[in-house]
Scaffold this motif. Structure first.
Motif, PDB file in Angstrom:
ATOM      1  N   THR A  72      35.065  75.265  65.523  1.00 29.29           N
ATOM      2  CA  THR A  72      34.597  75.648  66.843  1.00 29.29           C
ATOM      3  C   THR A  72      33.211  76.220  66.626  1.00 29.29           C
ATOM      4  OG1 THR A  72      36.836  76.155  67.569  1.00 29.29           O
ATOM      5  CG2 THR A  72      35.030  77.138  68.832  1.00 29.29           C
ATOM      6  N   ALA A 102      31.991  85.018  69.675  1.00 25.27           N
ATOM      7  CA  ALA A 102      32.669  84.175  68.692  1.00 25.27           C
ATOM      8  C   ALA A 102      33.669  85.001  67.886  1.00 25.27           C
ATOM      9  CB  ALA A 102      31.647  83.525  67.765  1.00 25.27           C
ATOM     10  N   VAL A 124      37.786  84.592  67.723  1.00 24.13           N
ATOM     11  CA  VAL A 124      38.642  84.446  66.546  1.00 24.13           C
ATOM     12  C   VAL A 124      39.859  85.356  66.676  1.00 24.13           C
ATOM     13  CG1 VAL A 124      38.786  84.896  64.057  1.00 24.13           C
ATOM     14  CG2 VAL A 124      36.814  83.687  64.987  1.00 24.13           C
ATOM     15  N   ASN A 159      39.519  79.795  68.842  1.00 27.70           N
ATOM     16  CA  ASN A 159      38.905  78.777  67.988  1.00 27.70           C
ATOM     17  C   ASN A 159      39.942  77.810  67.446  1.00 27.70           C
ATOM     18  OD1 ASN A 159      39.732  81.179  66.461  1.00 27.70           O
ATOM     19  ND2 ASN A 159      39.117  79.978  64.676  1.00 27.70           N
ATOM     20  N   THR A 160      39.460  76.628  67.076  1.00 27.05           N
ATOM     21  CA  THR A 160      40.252  75.654  66.338  1.00 27.05           C
ATOM     22  C   THR A 160      39.588  75.525  64.981  1.00 27.05           C
ATOM     23  OG1 THR A 160      40.800  74.468  68.357  1.00 27.05           O
ATOM     24  CG2 THR A 160      41.072  73.280  66.291  1.00 27.05           C
ATOM     25  N   ARG A 208      37.670  76.692  61.696  1.00 29.40           N
ATOM     26  CA  ARG A 208      36.675  77.736  61.449  1.00 29.40           C
ATOM     27  C   ARG A 208      35.838  77.974  62.692  1.00 29.40           C
ATOM     28  NH1 ARG A 208      33.270  75.180  57.128  1.00 29.40           N
ATOM     29  NH2 ARG A 208      33.954  73.349  58.242  1.00 29.40           N
ATOM     30  N   MET A 209      35.370  79.202  62.840  1.00 30.57           N
ATOM     31  CA  MET A 209      34.435  79.538  63.916  1.00 30.57           C
ATOM     32  C   MET A 209      33.051  79.626  63.269  1.00 30.57           C
ATOM     33  SD  MET A 209      33.732  80.341  67.101  1.00 30.57           S
ATOM     34  CE  MET A 209      35.103  81.004  68.016  1.00 30.57           C
TER      35      MET A 209
END
Length: 95
Positions: free
Chosen positions: A63, A74, A78, A83-84, A86-87
């Motif tokens: 993401t 961000a 998390v 997120n999908t 890693r952010m």
């Protein structure tokens, strides 16, 4: 228990068992797994896994939140499970 941080601030009931007494009465066992318990296998894993992303066998999802101004959002994302994979927060072009 993987991903449990996504429910850190949730006000809804957590998914999973809500009757730990029954689990105890049935002598259920729960055992965690720590990567640090298996450092001896790390060199073998690197040998097997190093090429997987390059050949497409292992794919990851990310993401992206563009720019430093979105870094706080961000991070909070998390913690909330927004997120999908890693952010990532790219900071933009280097000057």
């Amino acid at each position: 228990m993987v991903g449990a941080i996504s429910g850190y601030n949730s006000t809804d009931p957590a998914p999973g068992t809500d009757n730990l007494f029954r689990a105890a009465a049935r002598e259920v066992a729960l055992r965690g797994m720590l990567v640090s318990s298996h450092f001896d296998l790390f060199p073998k894993w690197i040998g097997r896994a190093a090429g997987l992303p390059a050949d497409g066998t292992l794919r990851t999802e990310v993401t992206v939140a563009e720019g430093i101004a979105r870094a706080a959002d961000a991070f909070l994302g998390v913690l909330s499970g927004a997120n999908t994979g890693r952010m990532l927060v790219p900071l933009g072009a280097q000057r």
